[in-house]
Enzyme design. Sequence first.
Site, PDB file in Angstrom:
ATOM      1  CD  GLU A 132       4.818 -32.709  46.907  1.00  0.00           C
ATOM      2  OE1 GLU A 132       4.163 -33.287  47.796  1.00  0.00           O
ATOM      3  OE2 GLU A 132       4.309 -31.889  46.102  1.00  0.00           O
ATOM      4  CD  GLU A 155      -7.580 -37.089  46.220  1.00  0.00           C
ATOM      5  OE1 GLU A 155      -6.552 -37.336  45.557  1.00  0.00           O
ATOM      6  OE2 GLU A 155      -8.002 -35.962  46.427  1.00  0.00           O
ATOM      7  CG  HIS A 213       3.693 -28.694  42.753  1.00  0.00           C
ATOM      8  ND1 HIS A 213       2.380 -28.288  42.892  1.00  0.00           N
ATOM      9  CD2 HIS A 213       3.781 -29.889  43.380  1.00  0.00           C
ATOM     10  CE1 HIS A 213       1.718 -29.208  43.568  1.00  0.00           C
ATOM     11  NE2 HIS A 213       2.543 -30.193  43.873  1.00  0.00           N
TER      12      HIS A 213
HETATM   13  P1  NAD Z   1       9.185 -31.267  35.698  1.00  0.00           P
HETATM   14  O1  NAD Z   1       8.742 -32.527  35.109  1.00  0.00           O
HETATM   15  O2  NAD Z   1       8.846 -30.011  34.973  1.00  0.00           O
HETATM   16  O3  NAD Z   1      10.763 -31.324  35.926  1.00  0.00           O
HETATM   17  C1  NAD Z   1      11.416 -30.209  36.465  1.00  0.00           C
HETATM   18  C2  NAD Z   1      12.573 -29.744  35.570  1.00  0.00           C
HETATM   19  O4  NAD Z   1      13.683 -30.618  35.740  1.00  0.00           O
HETATM   20  C3  NAD Z   1      12.261 -29.770  34.076  1.00  0.00           C
HETATM   21  O5  NAD Z   1      12.915 -28.696  33.449  1.00  0.00           O
HETATM   22  C4  NAD Z   1      12.881 -31.093  33.630  1.00  0.00           C
HETATM   23  O6  NAD Z   1      13.198 -31.132  32.252  1.00  0.00           O
HETATM   24  C5  NAD Z   1      14.104 -31.123  34.482  1.00  0.00           C
HETATM   25  N1  NAD Z   1      14.677 -32.432  34.760  1.00  0.00           N
HETATM   26  C6  NAD Z   1      14.018 -33.575  35.019  1.00  0.00           C
HETATM   27  N2  NAD Z   1      14.874 -34.532  35.395  1.00  0.00           N
HETATM   28  C7  NAD Z   1      16.099 -34.002  35.344  1.00  0.00           C
HETATM   29  C8  NAD Z   1      17.393 -34.487  35.641  1.00  0.00           C
HETATM   30  N3  NAD Z   1      17.572 -35.712  36.132  1.00  0.00           N
HETATM   31  N4  NAD Z   1      18.449 -33.666  35.458  1.00  0.00           N
HETATM   32  C9  NAD Z   1      18.256 -32.389  35.017  1.00  0.00           C
HETATM   33  N5  NAD Z   1      17.056 -31.856  34.759  1.00  0.00           N
HETATM   34  C10 NAD Z   1      15.992 -32.659  34.920  1.00  0.00           C
HETATM   35  O7  NAD Z   1       8.629 -31.060  37.196  1.00  0.00           O
HETATM   36  P2  NAD Z   1       8.384 -32.067  38.413  1.00  0.00           P
HETATM   37  O8  NAD Z   1       8.568 -31.236  39.619  1.00  0.00           O
HETATM   38  O9  NAD Z   1       9.127 -33.317  38.263  1.00  0.00           O
HETATM   39  O10 NAD Z   1       6.838 -32.438  38.258  1.00  0.00           O
HETATM   40  C11 NAD Z   1       5.837 -31.453  38.326  1.00  0.00           C
HETATM   41  C12 NAD Z   1       4.599 -32.007  37.673  1.00  0.00           C
HETATM   42  O11 NAD Z   1       4.173 -33.164  38.401  1.00  0.00           O
HETATM   43  C13 NAD Z   1       3.425 -31.041  37.662  1.00  0.00           C
HETATM   44  O12 NAD Z   1       2.837 -31.049  36.382  1.00  0.00           O
HETATM   45  C14 NAD Z   1       2.454 -31.623  38.684  1.00  0.00           C
HETATM   46  O13 NAD Z   1       1.115 -31.347  38.385  1.00  0.00           O
HETATM   47  C15 NAD Z   1       2.764 -33.089  38.579  1.00  0.00           C
HETATM   48  N6  NAD Z   1       2.439 -33.875  39.767  1.00  0.00           N
HETATM   49  C16 NAD Z   1       1.688 -34.991  39.605  1.00  0.00           C
HETATM   50  C17 NAD Z   1       1.392 -35.784  40.681  1.00  0.00           C
HETATM   51  C18 NAD Z   1       0.633 -37.057  40.464  1.00  0.00           C
HETATM   52  O14 NAD Z   1       0.237 -37.706  41.459  1.00  0.00           O
HETATM   53  N7  NAD Z   1       0.429 -37.474  39.242  1.00  0.00           N
HETATM   54  C19 NAD Z   1       1.837 -35.453  41.968  1.00  0.00           C
HETATM   55  C20 NAD Z   1       2.613 -34.296  42.115  1.00  0.00           C
HETATM   56  C21 NAD Z   1       2.915 -33.511  41.000  1.00  0.00           C
HETATM   57  N1  GLY Z   2      -0.140 -36.173  44.646  1.00  0.00           N
HETATM   58  C1  GLY Z   2      -1.359 -36.544  45.268  1.00  0.00           C
HETATM   59  C2  GLY Z   2      -1.820 -37.923  44.931  1.00  0.00           C
HETATM   60  O1  GLY Z   2      -1.197 -38.662  44.228  1.00  0.00           O
HETATM   61  O2  GLY Z   2      -2.861 -38.286  45.375  1.00  0.00           O
END
Ligand code: NAD
Ligand code: GLY
Length: 359
Positions: free
Chosen positions: A185, A237, A265
């Site tokens: 990202e 958006e 992702h």
């Molecule tokens: P996640 O929240 O599942 O975290 C990934 C893993 O890392 C999990 O197992 C978590 O428990 C672990 N973890 C988190 N922090 C940690 C740390 N400091 N040390 C050890 N382990 C840790 O995944 P992610 O990649 O953070 O987020 C993915 C989610 O974000 C998806 O649901 C996606 O749809 C969403 N997302 C939302 C937006 C938005 O604009 N709202 C943008 C991109 C992604």
């Molecule tokens: N991750 C895309 C947005 O926040 O618009």
Amino acid sequence: MNTLRTLEVSLGTRSYPIWIGDGLLDDAACWRGAIGGRHVLVVSNTTVAPLYLARVEAALGGLHHASLLLPDGEAHKTLERTGEVFAALARLGASRDATILALGGGVIGDLAGFAAACWMRGIDFVQMPTTLLAMVDSSVGGKTGVNLPAGKNLVGAFHQPRAVVADTSTLATLPPREYRAGLAEVVKYGAIADPEFFFWLEQRVDALNARNGQTLGEAIERSCASKAAIVARDEHELGERALLNFGHTFGHALETVAGYGTLLHGEAVAIGMLQAARLSSLLGRAPAEDAQRLESLLRELGLPVAPPPLDRERLLAAMRLDKKNLGGRLRLILWHGIGQADIVPDVDESAIRNVLPDA
Ligand code: NAD
Ligand code: GLY
């Protein structure tokens, strides 16, 4: 890395700060001001809480608070688990001036933010992202939501946080694969709009792979600055914000068809950005060398660049379900080269087939 970096998401009366720095979870003096009322609910998960919850609770001092720990994983980003947040708020006696602190990755941030958007038609929340992906993307911009069996993020709301508190020291415990997924990202911001940042990343591959604090702090700051600027111009958006989905239509299709959990992702986004870049070259919109540079950077950052063998027609079917499509036509984010992404409203499916794998 002790530099405190401060940015703002400028949205008039709903503007909010993003603080980035080492040790911020303990630094209540920095973020306590973002908590307006008397009730605080910390929402976290069973992986992150044992590592960081005690620090946040200690920083809250005498403030009346409770903590709710959800099970870890995307599978729990559901309405059922959101119901558990509502129940915890009710137990706390949370009124309209309550605040939710979302301590974790994007899953916790999205779900807790959605609960905050709904409780009494909207209460404050503070994002405390602990993954790189959440620090540079999901915690900024106010997209909240949960998944349904029918698809990802189908239920949600735009609800901006009061503040984003990105304690970069938490990244030390992040598993390597999750860390690299976040880097995808980061690369995206250079790819869509900032060729100088892309070049800057190319020059710092070793430091990024070593999680060098100074380099990482700057990469997070520049990523957040890019996102904050786009969100300030197009919160809901209606236009430009869609550029943040570069590689995501391909990526979501890969995630869906491969089965959730096969590809992270960020990994799917890395492959998807490359497919978008290659399609742009095939359509004569961009130099092939730029796709090559993107591939080299992603590869050097340890990200996958080739899709797993998957059925091409199933991938196309998944792409047709993307939220960005309009009037039954495939609307993709493509580019004219590094730093020059644009929205292409009606992309020919036969061209897309050329960049999709086929099992
Ligand atoms: P996640 O929240 O599942 O975290 C990934 C893993 O890392 C999990 O197992 C978590 O428990 C672990 N973890 C988190 N922090 C940690 C740390 N400091 N040390 C050890 N382990 C840790 O995944 P992610 O990649 O953070 O987020 C993915 C989610 O974000 C998806 O649901 C996606 O749809 C969403 N997302 C939302 C937006 C938005 O604009 N709202 C943008 C991109 C992604
Ligand atoms: N991750 C895309 C947005 O926040 O618009």
